[in-house]
Motif scaffolding. Sequence first.
Motif, mmCIF file in Angstrom:
data_model
loop_
_atom_site.group_PDB
_atom_site.id
_atom_site.type_symbol
_atom_site.label_atom_id
_atom_site.label_comp_id
_atom_site.label_asym_id
_atom_site.label_seq_id
_atom_site.Cartn_x
_atom_site.Cartn_y
_atom_site.Cartn_z
ATOM 1 N N PHE A 54 0.766 -1.235 -0.075
ATOM 2 C CA PHE A 54 0.161 0.160 -0.039
ATOM 3 C C PHE A 54 0.917 1.327 0.156
ATOM 4 N N GLY A 55 1.033 2.083 -0.992
ATOM 5 C CA GLY A 55 1.315 3.372 -1.080
ATOM 6 C C GLY A 55 0.690 4.369 -0.250
ATOM 7 N N ASP A 56 1.189 5.495 -0.510
ATOM 8 C CA ASP A 56 0.642 6.591 0.486
ATOM 9 C C ASP A 56 1.113 7.839 -0.166
ATOM 10 N N TRP A 57 0.200 8.978 -0.077
ATOM 11 C CA TRP A 57 0.408 10.303 -0.442
ATOM 12 C C TRP A 57 -0.503 11.047 0.571
ATOM 13 N N VAL A 126 9.398 3.141 3.688
ATOM 14 C CA VAL A 126 9.533 4.394 4.075
ATOM 15 C C VAL A 126 9.890 5.358 2.830
ATOM 16 N N VAL A 127 9.102 6.627 2.792
ATOM 17 C CA VAL A 127 9.343 7.480 1.788
ATOM 18 C C VAL A 127 9.524 8.768 2.509
ATOM 19 N N THR A 128 10.146 9.828 1.675
ATOM 20 C CA THR A 128 10.245 11.011 2.032
ATOM 21 C C THR A 128 9.509 11.998 1.501
ATOM 22 N N GLY A 129 8.852 11.764 0.528
ATOM 23 C CA GLY A 129 7.613 12.555 0.008
ATOM 24 C C GLY A 129 8.146 13.357 -1.411
ATOM 25 N N ALA A 130 6.954 13.433 -2.004
ATOM 26 C CA ALA A 130 6.975 14.010 -3.291
ATOM 27 C C ALA A 130 6.043 15.151 -3.551
ATOM 28 N N PRO A 145 13.734 20.324 1.697
ATOM 29 C CA PRO A 145 14.527 20.207 0.548
ATOM 30 C C PRO A 145 14.900 18.353 0.871
ATOM 31 N N ASN A 146 15.411 17.897 -0.358
ATOM 32 C CA ASN A 146 15.633 16.457 -0.649
ATOM 33 C C ASN A 146 16.798 15.937 0.582
ATOM 34 N N GLU A 147 17.853 16.818 0.553
ATOM 35 C CA GLU A 147 19.070 16.540 1.654
ATOM 36 C C GLU A 147 18.319 16.312 3.071
ATOM 37 N N ARG A 149 15.167 15.802 4.120
ATOM 38 C CA ARG A 149 14.283 14.896 4.147
ATOM 39 C C ARG A 149 14.973 13.447 4.422
ATOM 40 N N TYR A 150 16.202 13.157 3.657
ATOM 41 C CA TYR A 150 16.870 12.146 3.634
ATOM 42 C C TYR A 150 17.577 12.004 5.011
ATOM 43 N N ASP A 151 18.311 12.943 5.530
ATOM 44 C CA ASP A 151 19.095 12.872 6.847
ATOM 45 C C ASP A 151 17.927 12.590 7.747
ATOM 46 N N HIS A 217 12.307 0.847 0.589
ATOM 47 C CA HIS A 217 12.450 2.303 0.424
ATOM 48 C C HIS A 217 12.025 2.581 -1.107
ATOM 49 N N ALA A 218 11.391 3.282 -1.471
ATOM 50 C CA ALA A 218 10.837 3.844 -2.773
ATOM 51 C C ALA A 218 11.540 5.384 -3.026
ATOM 52 N N GLY A 219 12.220 5.512 -3.957
ATOM 53 C CA GLY A 219 12.823 6.807 -4.072
ATOM 54 C C GLY A 219 13.452 6.990 -5.531
ATOM 55 N N THR A 220 13.875 8.005 -5.707
ATOM 56 C CA THR A 220 14.335 8.234 -7.055
ATOM 57 C C THR A 220 15.695 8.865 -7.178
ATOM 58 N N SER A 221 15.967 9.579 -6.270
ATOM 59 C CA SER A 221 17.341 10.439 -6.015
ATOM 60 C C SER A 221 18.357 9.785 -5.672
ATOM 61 N N LEU A 222 19.723 10.346 -5.849
ATOM 62 C CA LEU A 222 20.833 9.888 -5.302
ATOM 63 C C LEU A 222 20.824 9.240 -3.727
ATOM 64 N N ARG A 223 20.146 10.352 -2.990
ATOM 65 C CA ARG A 223 20.256 10.272 -1.842
ATOM 66 C C ARG A 223 19.119 9.068 -1.262
ATOM 67 N N SER A 224 18.036 8.854 -2.041
ATOM 68 C CA SER A 224 17.378 7.812 -1.770
ATOM 69 C C SER A 224 18.217 6.283 -2.163
ATOM 70 N N ARG A 225 19.033 6.347 -3.098
ATOM 71 C CA ARG A 225 19.742 5.192 -3.300
ATOM 72 C C ARG A 225 20.752 5.148 -2.192
HETATM 73 C C1 LIG Z 1 8.040 2.730 -7.601
HETATM 74 C C2 LIG Z 1 8.073 3.997 -6.762
HETATM 75 C C3 LIG Z 1 6.885 4.289 -5.790
HETATM 76 C C4 LIG Z 1 6.846 5.173 -4.953
HETATM 77 N N1 LIG Z 1 5.627 5.284 -4.209
HETATM 78 C C5 LIG Z 1 5.551 6.335 -2.974
HETATM 79 C C6 LIG Z 1 4.515 6.574 -2.504
HETATM 80 O O1 LIG Z 1 3.522 5.753 -2.304
HETATM 81 N N2 LIG Z 1 4.408 7.757 -1.525
HETATM 82 C C7 LIG Z 1 5.577 8.699 -1.724
HETATM 83 O O2 LIG Z 1 5.160 9.576 -0.844
HETATM 84 N N3 LIG Z 1 6.472 8.508 -2.544
HETATM 85 C C8 LIG Z 1 6.386 7.485 -3.243
HETATM 86 N N4 LIG Z 1 7.487 7.173 -4.120
HETATM 87 C C9 LIG Z 1 8.614 7.945 -3.533
HETATM 88 C C10 LIG Z 1 8.765 9.612 -4.478
HETATM 89 O O3 LIG Z 1 8.527 9.180 -5.740
HETATM 90 C C11 LIG Z 1 9.999 10.228 -3.838
HETATM 91 O O4 LIG Z 1 9.697 10.404 -2.593
HETATM 92 C C12 LIG Z 1 9.917 11.104 -4.778
HETATM 93 O O5 LIG Z 1 10.874 10.880 -5.958
HETATM 94 C C13 LIG Z 1 11.111 12.241 -4.006
HETATM 95 O O6 LIG Z 1 11.972 11.511 -3.526
HETATM 96 P P1 LIG Z 1 13.289 11.664 -4.376
HETATM 97 O O7 LIG Z 1 14.010 13.007 -3.589
HETATM 98 O O8 LIG Z 1 14.272 10.562 -3.777
HETATM 99 O O9 LIG Z 1 13.308 11.928 -5.629
HETATM 100 C C14 LIG Z 1 7.717 6.256 -4.803
HETATM 101 C C15 LIG Z 1 8.865 6.217 -5.871
HETATM 102 C C16 LIG Z 1 8.931 4.975 -6.528
HETATM 103 C C17 LIG Z 1 10.280 4.919 -7.495
#
Ligand SMILES: Cc1cc2nc3c(=O)[nH]c(=O)nc-3n(C[C@H](O)[C@H](O)[C@H](O)COP(=O)(O)O)c2cc1C
Length: 473
Positions: A54-57, A126-130, A145-147, A149-151, A217-225
């Motif tokens: 279950f994702g979240d927003w 765990v997500v940090t939010g977009a 900001p990203n930094e 949120r990830y700290d 953990h779901a994210g996209t940035s370098l800090r996420s990785r």
């Molecule tokens: C496959 C996938 C699923 C995601 N699902 C969620 C989600 O349910 N809720 C959320 O707040 N962020 C979700 N994210 C993460 C947001 O996209 C991420 O917080 C956003 O890219 C900002 O993070 P970043 O700074 O790492 O890019 C998901 C990311 C990916 C790749």
Amino acid sequence: MSEQIIIGAMFRALGGYPSGWRYPGAHNNPRGDGAVLRRTAKLAEAAKLDYLFFGDWLATGHDLEFRDPYLVARIDPLSAITYLAGVTKRIGLIATANTTYSDPYALARATASVDLLSDGRAGLNVVTGAEPRAAGNHGRDAHAPNEHRYDQASEFVQALRLLWDSFEDGAFVRDTAGGQLLDPAKLHRADFVGEHVRVTGPLNVDRPVQGHLPIVHAGTSLRSRQLVGELADVALVAVRSLEEGVALRTSLKTQAVTVGRNSDQLKVVTPILPIVAPTVEEAWAIFDELIALVPLDEGGELEGAPDFPAGRTVRALSGVVGVALGPVGFDTAVTARQVAKFSDVGLQLLATVTERTGRTVGDADRPVTLRHLLVTHVVPSAVVVGDAASVADHFQRWFEAGAVDGFNVLTAFMGEQFEAFTSLVVPELQRRGLFRTEYTGRTLREHLGLERPQNVYAAERERQLERELRLEA
Ligand SMILES: Cc1cc2nc3c(=O)[nH]c(=O)nc-3n(C[C@H](O)[C@H](O)[C@H](O)COP(=O)(O)O)c2cc1C
């Protein structure tokens, strides 16, 4: 690599494809989500899937109707898995929490509780939010900001794990005769003090069955990785190609090894949206209908709505493919002359349309139209269209190439397409020996091939004892 494919179902009641809720017979009323949730959970467990996800927003708005309608109104993920803990027996249950807007003590309590209630089947993404609007919903002036949120996320997960370890295994001696319930030496304060997170503890919930819930953990940035390499048990990543998946999975596992982790204890999964039917042609027909139902800017009153997304016009498509296409209707066929001048992005879009729909330029029966190109551009889902064999081929190809350990399966619309996936694709993967036919594990960690972590305080006491023994020797 895991010996079998990990398969989780990413539950989105109003459908994982933006026009899914419009498909004839599809679920489209958030008020009825509970019934769909129950039915989906039972089907998923009968198919022996690893988990429901279950994702979240943390916000909503009319604009989401066009992009991610399933986000407009949904059941809170933690409520969903707590409820399903009572409705299911073996399938894993993963909820998403946003560390930017959560409290570690409250979240540690709620998640440890679900793990105990479900006999060890809970997981936490765990997500940090977009979503910038989440800030206002939580009394903040702005989305951090990203930094930052990830700290905070890194400290948050460390605090969670210390809180989950408050009670050591065996802390409750339950000596009814002697009158001792608890061994106080096995109850610990977290006393975590970070830059963004502080918590004393102990947590007032027993240690989770799994020790620590698996952290996704779901994210996209370098800090996420970096967070994945440092702390996650499962990475949920979006990649555009098998090659990109292989490179990313290798990089994430290498990152885990550099911080002293066993790379096999980090699993990588990616979303996939199968559109499946008994024959390829039937699957194409479903997808044709879904494409036709994605609202584009055709000049009606809907398209004039203030929240209607920009860029859904023929003019916008012309900019993407690098060729002047208008002014014509969306159902105009693309010509070979136009394709000869397409940009690389345009050619990639065309290849994706052909791969998913079997349509080719110049084919009178199944032409490629501007609508197919534009919808493929504005809906960035990892769509795979076909029958059981062709969809299973995709799973097998990505898994055996080392691009993923598994998939988070999205469903275009509930519930027909979820039934199609579990009744057509899962048996085909089982037939190929790529997916379980029975649950052998009881906990989510066991399903995923993840070890149960030792209690951090018990481990420290053991190390202390060894040091003392060495000194005595
Ligand atoms: C496959 C996938 C699923 C995601 N699902 C969620 C989600 O349910 N809720 C959320 O707040 N962020 C979700 N994210 C993460 C947001 O996209 C991420 O917080 C956003 O890219 C900002 O993070 P970043 O700074 O790492 O890019 C998901 C990311 C990916 C790749």
